[in-house]
Scaffold this motif. Structure first.
Motif, PDB file in Angstrom:
ATOM      1  N   ALA A  68      -2.812  -6.113 -10.598  1.00  9.05           N
ATOM      2  CA  ALA A  68      -3.400  -5.581  -9.367  1.00  9.05           C
ATOM      3  C   ALA A  68      -3.048  -4.117  -9.182  1.00  9.05           C
ATOM      4  CB  ALA A  68      -2.920  -6.396  -8.170  1.00  9.05           C
ATOM      5  N   SER A  69      -2.867  -3.409 -10.294  1.00 11.85           N
ATOM      6  CA  SER A  69      -2.487  -1.997 -10.238  1.00 11.85           C
ATOM      7  C   SER A  69      -3.712  -1.119 -10.006  1.00 11.85           C
ATOM      8  CB  SER A  69      -1.804  -1.587 -11.545  1.00 11.85           C
ATOM      9  OG  SER A  69      -0.673  -2.387 -11.781  1.00 11.85           O
ATOM     10  N   ILE A  70      -3.509  -0.011  -9.295  1.00 14.79           N
ATOM     11  CA  ILE A  70      -4.567   0.944  -8.993  1.00 14.79           C
ATOM     12  C   ILE A  70      -4.052   2.348  -9.274  1.00 14.79           C
ATOM     13  CG2 ILE A  70      -6.103   1.898  -7.231  1.00 14.79           C
ATOM     14  CD1 ILE A  70      -5.872  -0.683  -5.685  1.00 14.79           C
ATOM     15  N   SER A  71      -4.803   3.120 -10.049  1.00 16.05           N
ATOM     16  CA  SER A  71      -4.396   4.500 -10.311  1.00 16.05           C
ATOM     17  C   SER A  71      -4.338   5.281  -9.003  1.00 16.05           C
ATOM     18  CB  SER A  71      -5.381   5.166 -11.268  1.00 16.05           C
ATOM     19  OG  SER A  71      -5.303   4.587 -12.540  1.00 16.05           O
ATOM     20  N   GLY A  72      -3.290   6.049  -8.847  1.00 15.53           N
ATOM     21  CA  GLY A  72      -3.109   6.837  -7.637  1.00 15.53           C
ATOM     22  C   GLY A  72      -2.422   6.098  -6.511  1.00 15.53           C
ATOM     23  N   GLU A  73      -2.060   4.844  -6.725  1.00  9.14           N
ATOM     24  CA  GLU A  73      -1.465   4.032  -5.661  1.00  9.14           C
ATOM     25  C   GLU A  73      -0.096   4.570  -5.238  1.00  9.14           C
ATOM     26  OE1 GLU A  73      -2.162   2.274  -3.240  1.00  9.14           O
ATOM     27  OE2 GLU A  73      -2.289   0.177  -3.907  1.00  9.14           O
ATOM     28  N   THR A  74       0.166   4.508  -3.949  1.00  5.81           N
ATOM     29  CA  THR A  74       1.466   4.868  -3.387  1.00  5.81           C
ATOM     30  C   THR A  74       2.184   3.605  -2.920  1.00  5.81           C
ATOM     31  OG1 THR A  74       0.546   5.114  -1.170  1.00  5.81           O
ATOM     32  CG2 THR A  74       0.579   7.089  -2.575  1.00  5.81           C
ATOM     33  N   SER A  75       3.424   3.756  -2.523  1.00  2.00           N
ATOM     34  CA  SER A  75       4.158   2.611  -2.000  1.00  2.00           C
ATOM     35  C   SER A  75       3.510   2.095  -0.715  1.00  2.00           C
ATOM     36  CB  SER A  75       5.619   2.970  -1.754  1.00  2.00           C
ATOM     37  OG  SER A  75       5.744   3.975  -0.759  1.00  2.00           O
ATOM     38  N   ALA A  76       2.970   2.998   0.087  1.00  2.00           N
ATOM     39  CA  ALA A  76       2.292   2.582   1.317  1.00  2.00           C
ATOM     40  C   ALA A  76       1.043   1.765   1.001  1.00  2.00           C
ATOM     41  CB  ALA A  76       1.926   3.805   2.156  1.00  2.00           C
ATOM     42  N   GLY A  77       0.310   2.184  -0.036  1.00  2.53           N
ATOM     43  CA  GLY A  77      -0.871   1.429  -0.441  1.00  2.53           C
ATOM     44  C   GLY A  77      -0.499   0.046  -0.923  1.00  2.53           C
ATOM     45  N   GLY A  78       0.563  -0.038  -1.708  1.00  4.33           N
ATOM     46  CA  GLY A  78       1.018  -1.344  -2.172  1.00  4.33           C
ATOM     47  C   GLY A  78       1.460  -2.225  -1.016  1.00  4.33           C
ATOM     48  N   ARG A  79       2.132  -1.623  -0.063  1.00  4.48           N
ATOM     49  CA  ARG A  79       2.586  -2.390   1.100  1.00  4.48           C
ATOM     50  C   ARG A  79       1.402  -2.935   1.891  1.00  4.48           C
ATOM     51  NH1 ARG A  79       7.023  -0.244   5.580  1.00  4.48           N
ATOM     52  NH2 ARG A  79       7.119  -2.180   6.806  1.00  4.48           N
ATOM     53  N   SER A  80       0.343  -2.157   2.001  1.00  2.63           N
ATOM     54  CA  SER A  80      -0.831  -2.596   2.764  1.00  2.63           C
ATOM     55  C   SER A  80      -1.587  -3.732   2.067  1.00  2.63           C
ATOM     56  CB  SER A  80      -1.781  -1.420   3.009  1.00  2.63           C
ATOM     57  OG  SER A  80      -2.436  -1.027   1.811  1.00  2.63           O
ATOM     58  N   ARG A  81      -1.416  -3.841   0.757  1.00  5.47           N
ATOM     59  CA  ARG A  81      -2.167  -4.846  -0.010  1.00  5.47           C
ATOM     60  C   ARG A  81      -1.367  -6.092  -0.343  1.00  5.47           C
ATOM     61  NH1 ARG A  81      -4.020  -3.734  -5.209  1.00  5.47           N
ATOM     62  NH2 ARG A  81      -2.341  -2.236  -5.634  1.00  5.47           N
ATOM     63  N   ILE A  82      -0.042  -6.017  -0.238  1.00  7.77           N
ATOM     64  CA  ILE A  82       0.777  -7.064  -0.838  1.00  7.77           C
ATOM     65  C   ILE A  82       0.534  -8.455  -0.256  1.00  7.77           C
ATOM     66  CG2 ILE A  82       2.767  -6.635   0.669  1.00  7.77           C
ATOM     67  CD1 ILE A  82       2.753  -7.667  -3.079  1.00  7.77           C
TER      68      ILE A  82
END
Length: 211
Positions: A68-82
Motif C-alpha cells: 500500500a505504498s505511495i510515492s511521495g507519501e508522508t507520515s501524515a498521509g500514512g496516518r490518514s490511511r492506516i
C-alpha cells in the motif's frame, strides 16, 4: 553525507501498488511506505517488496504481501490511511516505511514521530505485529535537525516495543558503489539496489513472520 541518501525521499507518484500471492496463505504482510517501496522508476516486480514475495515463496513461508505504498507519501498521509488499510487487508504484520519525505521537506520532527507512533499503535490495536523501517537523511536543515530526526525510529521502537531496521539504504547510499545505485535523478535506487534493501529488512521481518 552524499546527496544520494536523499533517495529516501521519493518525491512524485500517484498510486499505490498492490501485490498479492495467488496462493492461499496463513499470514498477510501489509507494507505502508513511500517511493522506496512503491517501485518508483522501476519495472513492476523489481522493487524490494516484490522481491520479498519471491523470497517468501522460496523459503516456503506462507504469506501474502499487500503493498500500500505511495510515492511521495508522508507520515501524515500514512496516518490518514492506516485505519482503512488495516480494515481492508486485516494484516498479521505491518511494515512501516515512512518519514523520509517529512525530513526532505523539513517538517517538524515531533510531528513525524507522533504520526509514526500513531500508525504503530493503530496496527497494534488490531493485534498486528509491526516492523518500523528507518532512514537517515543528509544535513540539509542543519545538524540539529539531522540529530533529532535520527532518533525518531529508535525512540518509537523503544516506547512502542517494536523492532526497527535502522537504515534501509545501508550499503546502498553509503556503500563504495553508491554512485551507481541510484537512478538518473540521484534520488531513487535502481533495480540492482533493491536486493540489498530487502537484505537489510529481511532479518527482522523473518523473525516476526516466524514468531
Amino acid at each position: 553525507m552524499s546527496a544520494a541518501i536523499a533517495g529516501a525521499a521519493g518525491l512524485a507518484g500517484t498510486q499505490a501498488i498492490a501485490q498479492k500471492s495467488p496462493a492461499a496463505s496463513s499470514q498477510t504482510v501489509l507494507v505502508v511506505g513511500d517511493s522506496l517501496s512503491a517501485e518508483y522508476g522501476l519495472k513492476r516486480g523489481e522493487g524490494w517488496v516484490a522481491l520479498l514475495e519471491k523470497r517468501l515463496a522460496e523459503q516456503k513461508i506462507a504469506a501474502r504481501v499487500v503493498n500500500a505504498s505511495i510515492s511521495g507519501e508522508t507520515s501524515a498521509g500514512g496516518r490518514s490511511r492506516i485505519e482503512a488499510l488495516l480494515k481492508q487487508s486485516k494484516p498479521d504484520l505491518v511494515v512501516i516505511e515512512l518519514g523520509a519525505n517529512d525530513a526532505l521537506r523539513g517538517l517538524p520532527v515531533a510531528q513525524t514521530q507522533d504520526n509514526l507512533a500513531a500508525i504503530v499503535n493503530a496496527a497494534k490495536l488490531v493485534n498486528a505485529k509491526v516492523l518500523l523501517v528507518g532512514i537517515q537523511v543528509p544535513p540539509n536543515y542543519g545538524m540539529a535537525y539531522l540529530n533529532s530526526f535520527s532518533k525518531v525510529f529508535s525512540s518509537i521502537g523503544t516506547l512502542s516495543k517494536v523492532p526497527v531496521v535502522p537504515f534501509m539504504l545501508r550499503n546502498v547510499a553509503d556503500g563504495p558503489d553508491a554512485a551507481t545505485m541510484f537512478q538518473a535523478d540521484r534520488i531513487h535506487p535502481v533495480a540492482a539496489a533493491h536486493p540489498r534493501i530487502l537484505d537489510n529488512i529481511w532479518p527482522e521481518l523473518k523473525k516476526l513472520l516466524l514468531k
